[in-house]
Structure formats: C-alpha cells, structure tokens
Write a protein that holds these residues in place. Structure first.
Motif, PDB file in Angstrom:
ATOM      1  N   THR A  76       0.821  -1.207   0.000  1.00 13.26           N
ATOM      2  CA  THR A  76       0.000   0.000   0.000  1.00 13.26           C
ATOM      3  C   THR A  76       0.854   1.256   0.000  1.00 13.26           C
ATOM      4  O   THR A  76       0.586   2.204  -0.751  1.00 13.26           O
ATOM      5  CB  THR A  76      -0.928   0.011   1.222  1.00 13.26           C
ATOM      6  OG1 THR A  76      -1.735  -1.178   1.226  1.00 13.26           O
ATOM      7  CG2 THR A  76      -1.850   1.215   1.207  1.00 13.26           C
ATOM      8  N   GLU A  77       1.901   1.268   0.809  1.00 11.18           N
ATOM      9  CA  GLU A  77       2.771   2.441   0.846  1.00 11.18           C
ATOM     10  C   GLU A  77       3.503   2.629  -0.476  1.00 11.18           C
ATOM     11  O   GLU A  77       3.649   3.759  -0.968  1.00 11.18           O
ATOM     12  CB  GLU A  77       3.777   2.327   1.991  1.00 11.18           C
ATOM     13  CG  GLU A  77       4.709   3.506   2.094  1.00 11.18           C
ATOM     14  CD  GLU A  77       5.239   3.737   3.490  1.00 11.18           C
ATOM     15  OE1 GLU A  77       6.145   4.555   3.648  1.00 11.18           O
ATOM     16  OE2 GLU A  77       4.723   3.100   4.425  1.00 11.18           O
ATOM     17  N   PHE A  78       3.964   1.544  -1.072  1.00  8.90           N
ATOM     18  CA  PHE A  78       4.629   1.639  -2.373  1.00  8.90           C
ATOM     19  C   PHE A  78       3.678   2.207  -3.423  1.00  8.90           C
ATOM     20  O   PHE A  78       4.063   3.050  -4.246  1.00  8.90           O
ATOM     21  CB  PHE A  78       5.123   0.258  -2.802  1.00  8.90           C
ATOM     22  CG  PHE A  78       5.740   0.231  -4.173  1.00  8.90           C
ATOM     23  CD1 PHE A  78       7.050   0.654  -4.367  1.00  8.90           C
ATOM     24  CD2 PHE A  78       5.012  -0.212  -5.263  1.00  8.90           C
ATOM     25  CE1 PHE A  78       7.618   0.640  -5.633  1.00  8.90           C
ATOM     26  CE2 PHE A  78       5.577  -0.228  -6.531  1.00  8.90           C
ATOM     27  CZ  PHE A  78       6.890   0.194  -6.717  1.00  8.90           C
ATOM     28  N   CYS A  79       2.442   1.752  -3.387  1.00  5.78           N
ATOM     29  CA  CYS A  79       1.439   2.237  -4.338  1.00  5.78           C
ATOM     30  C   CYS A  79       1.192   3.733  -4.159  1.00  5.78           C
ATOM     31  O   CYS A  79       1.149   4.492  -5.126  1.00  5.78           O
ATOM     32  CB  CYS A  79       0.147   1.446  -4.149  1.00  5.78           C
ATOM     33  SG  CYS A  79      -1.269   2.090  -5.044  1.00  5.78           S
ATOM     34  N   PRO A  90      -4.398   4.818  -5.879  1.00  6.23           N
ATOM     35  CA  PRO A  90      -3.992   4.660  -4.471  1.00  6.23           C
ATOM     36  C   PRO A  90      -5.150   4.836  -3.500  1.00  6.23           C
ATOM     37  O   PRO A  90      -5.185   4.180  -2.459  1.00  6.23           O
ATOM     38  CB  PRO A  90      -2.924   5.746  -4.281  1.00  6.23           C
ATOM     39  CG  PRO A  90      -3.142   6.710  -5.375  1.00  6.23           C
ATOM     40  CD  PRO A  90      -3.681   5.933  -6.526  1.00  6.23           C
ATOM     41  N   ALA A  91      -6.109   5.711  -3.842  1.00  3.37           N
ATOM     42  CA  ALA A  91      -7.269   5.885  -2.970  1.00  3.37           C
ATOM     43  C   ALA A  91      -8.099   4.605  -2.914  1.00  3.37           C
ATOM     44  O   ALA A  91      -8.559   4.194  -1.839  1.00  3.37           O
ATOM     45  CB  ALA A  91      -8.123   7.052  -3.466  1.00  3.37           C
ATOM     46  N   CYS A  92      -8.278   3.952  -4.061  1.00  2.00           N
ATOM     47  CA  CYS A  92      -9.030   2.692  -4.087  1.00  2.00           C
ATOM     48  C   CYS A  92      -8.281   1.582  -3.351  1.00  2.00           C
ATOM     49  O   CYS A  92      -8.886   0.776  -2.625  1.00  2.00           O
ATOM     50  CB  CYS A  92      -9.288   2.278  -5.532  1.00  2.00           C
ATOM     51  SG  CYS A  92     -10.408   3.374  -6.432  1.00  2.00           S
ATOM     52  N   LEU A 147      -5.835  10.422 -18.636  1.00  2.00           N
ATOM     53  CA  LEU A 147      -5.972   9.104 -18.001  1.00  2.00           C
ATOM     54  C   LEU A 147      -4.880   8.875 -16.953  1.00  2.00           C
ATOM     55  O   LEU A 147      -5.144   8.328 -15.870  1.00  2.00           O
ATOM     56  CB  LEU A 147      -5.913   8.002 -19.063  1.00  2.00           C
ATOM     57  CG  LEU A 147      -7.129   7.891 -19.996  1.00  2.00           C
ATOM     58  CD1 LEU A 147      -6.880   6.839 -21.070  1.00  2.00           C
ATOM     59  CD2 LEU A 147      -8.388   7.558 -19.200  1.00  2.00           C
ATOM     60  N   LEU A 148      -3.636   9.278 -17.270  1.00  2.00           N
ATOM     61  CA  LEU A 148      -2.532   9.081 -16.335  1.00  2.00           C
ATOM     62  C   LEU A 148      -2.746   9.880 -15.061  1.00  2.00           C
ATOM     63  O   LEU A 148      -2.536   9.361 -13.945  1.00  2.00           O
ATOM     64  CB  LEU A 148      -1.209   9.488 -16.994  1.00  2.00           C
ATOM     65  CG  LEU A 148       0.046   9.348 -16.121  1.00  2.00           C
ATOM     66  CD1 LEU A 148       0.256   7.898 -15.724  1.00  2.00           C
ATOM     67  CD2 LEU A 148       1.274   9.892 -16.855  1.00  2.00           C
ATOM     68  N   LEU A 149      -3.164  11.121 -15.180  1.00  2.00           N
ATOM     69  CA  LEU A 149      -3.378  11.961 -14.001  1.00  2.00           C
ATOM     70  C   LEU A 149      -4.523  11.435 -13.147  1.00  2.00           C
ATOM     71  O   LEU A 149      -4.442  11.445 -11.910  1.00  2.00           O
ATOM     72  CB  LEU A 149      -3.656  13.404 -14.431  1.00  2.00           C
ATOM     73  CG  LEU A 149      -2.472  14.153 -15.066  1.00  2.00           C
ATOM     74  CD1 LEU A 149      -2.907  15.527 -15.559  1.00  2.00           C
ATOM     75  CD2 LEU A 149      -1.323  14.275 -14.076  1.00  2.00           C
ATOM     76  N   ARG A 150      -5.585  10.959 -13.787  1.00  2.00           N
ATOM     77  CA  ARG A 150      -6.713  10.427 -13.022  1.00  2.00           C
ATOM     78  C   ARG A 150      -6.369   9.098 -12.374  1.00  2.00           C
ATOM     79  O   ARG A 150      -6.753   8.829 -11.233  1.00  2.00           O
ATOM     80  CB  ARG A 150      -7.931  10.269 -13.935  1.00  2.00           C
ATOM     81  CG  ARG A 150      -8.518  11.593 -14.398  1.00  2.00           C
ATOM     82  CD  ARG A 150      -9.733  11.377 -15.280  1.00  2.00           C
ATOM     83  NE  ARG A 150     -10.278  12.658 -15.732  1.00  2.00           N
ATOM     84  CZ  ARG A 150     -11.335  12.772 -16.525  1.00  2.00           C
ATOM     85  NH1 ARG A 150     -11.961  11.677 -16.963  1.00  2.00           N
ATOM     86  NH2 ARG A 150     -11.758  13.966 -16.891  1.00  2.00           N
TER      87      ARG A 150
END
Length: 277
Positions: free
Chosen positions: A62-65, A126-128, A117-120
C-alpha cells in the motif's frame, strides 16, 4: 472463585442384582472455560501483538502504491505545465522517473487523452487501494475481534484525517494519534507506543514523496534527524521508567502527552499568527 468440575453418579437397578450399579460422569460447571458460545471458535486468534506476512505485504504494498502514484502524478503535472517552454526537458525527464525511459513522460503528456488518463489513474488508484485495505481490516476487526462497526469507523476516520494533515501541513501524526487514543480510554503506555508505530507509515510515506519531488532540505534533515533520534530514545526510556516506577499513576504519562500536544499547538498558533501578520 471459579467453580470446579464435579461428577454426577447415575445408578440403576436390575433384577439379578439387589444392589444398585452406579456410573460416574464428569460435569462441567456453568462458567467453565471449556464451554464456549455457539459459533465462537475456542482459540480464536487475536490481532494484538501479532504480525503476519499478510500484514507486512499489505502495508509495504500500500505504501509503495501511494508513494509511486503520488510521485508520478506530481512530475506528470510539472511536465504538462512545462510543455512548450525551455524547461520541458528537465521537467519531463526527472531522475525519479528514469524507469519510464527518456522522453516517455513528455510523449504521454503531449497526448491529451493519455495525459488525462494518467493523471486520473495516479489519483484514484492509491485511494481505491487504501479503501480496499481499510475495508478488509474493518471486516476482520468486526468479525474476529469483537469490535463494533461504529468504533472501528471512528478510528479509521481519525487515521484518514491525520494522514491528510501530515501530508498537507507536515504535522507529526503523534500530535493527533496519542490524544485520540487516550480519549478512547486506551492504556497510556499502549497509546504512546501505538501512536509511535502509526507515525512510521505517515512519516515514511510523506518523506519519500517529498524526497522524490525535490522538496526536502537535506542539511536540515540530517541535523534535526539526529536530535530527534536522541529525543525519541530519551522519551521512550522516560515512559518505561514511569510505567515501572508509578504503575498506579498512569496519569503521569497522560500528563506528558497532554503537555507535548499543548506546546505543539502553541508553537503552531504562534507561527500562524506571525505568518499572517
């Protein structure tokens, strides 16, 4: 005192024998530890003081993501803003993104659909991921640890707020974690230790993101880091000394935590007043 297991004798009479034949059966007391509620496993595992490989993988993953997506998002925005200027080469080819290849990020940002797409993706993924991990551990606490759903959500809300504040204004997570744990009637020494452990994730995540986006003054980091290391060791020794010497006076630890929060709040307010004035 707990009741002890007794025995129950069953006696029967037969035609051939004038005397009764008795057999003894052991009977468990009503509150015996050998009895368990229906549906409750006799030796259900507890999460406290347990760290499994799954926990390590989820925490590190999770932290890496979060760190990776945050760094990519920051540099992608910088590259997009630098398009058409003389600084586009430096903005789109930062060393932290060298694994993308020379000129790759610039090509993506020049394509409007790919850039969007990249920015979104780097914002939502990471939020998901964090939401899924949060949901998994909430389910574990409610099903296997006996937590109430409202109590678990209260802790989660506090953690989300603390992480957001740590990233936005750079406050230490312990400034929020420790008083919250004390307010939730957690043992003072446990509250301090748990708060320090939680800070590992907020501080390391924020530090890595700032480091890979060139927003850290390394000279100050080394000086304050050494001082902080010595102060942390002294504080830990003090908490252990108070716990061993004044076991009945848990309020001493709570008083120290409260004093630390008060001093931090006063310093933060004074700095805010000076900056506004």
């Amino acid at each position: 005192p707990a009741a002890e297991a007794g025995s129950l004798a069953k006696c029967t009479f037969t035609k051939d024998s004038p005397s009764p034949t008795c057999a003894s059966e052991s009977v468990l007391p009503h509150n015996s530890s050998q009895q368990h509620d229906a549906g409750t496993p006799p030796n259900s595992p507890k999460l406290r003081n347990r760290l499994t490989l799954r926990d390590v993988v989820l925490a590190v993953g999770t932290e890496f993501c979060v760190v990776t997506c945050s760094v990519v998002h920051f540099h992608a925005q910088s590259c997009q803003k630098a398009l058409g200027t003389s600084g586009v080469e430096a903005a789109c080819n930062h060393p932290a993104l060298s694994y993308f290849g020379q000129g790759t990020l610039q090509a993506w940002m020049e394509h409007q659909t790919i850039a969007s797409l990249l920015l979104r993706f780097t914002m939502l993924f990471p939020a998901c991921a964090c939401s899924l991990v949060l949901t998994f551990y909430t389910s574990t606490l409610v099903k296997h640890e006996g937590w109430r759903l409202g109590e678990a959500m209260c802790y989660h809300s506090m953690a989300i707020l603390t992480g957001a504040l740590a990233g936005l204004v750079g406050i230490g997570g312990g400034l929020v974690f420790a008083p919250f744990f004390l307010g939730m009637a957690v043992e003072p020494s446990v509250a301090v230790a748990t708060s320090s452990t939680c800070v590992i994730f907020t501080s390391s995540s924020t530090t890595l993101q700032y480091l890979l986006t060139d927003r850290i003054i390394m000279s100050l980091t080394v000086v304050y880091g050494i001082v902080n290391l010595l102060a942390s060791y002294s504080g830990t020794r003090l908490v252990h000394h108070l716990q061993d010497s004044f076991m009945a006076r848990r309020s001493y630890i709570s008083l120290i935590v409260g004093a630390g929060v008060l001093i931090s709040a006063v310093l933060s307010i004074s700095k805010l007043i000076r900056s506004v004035g």
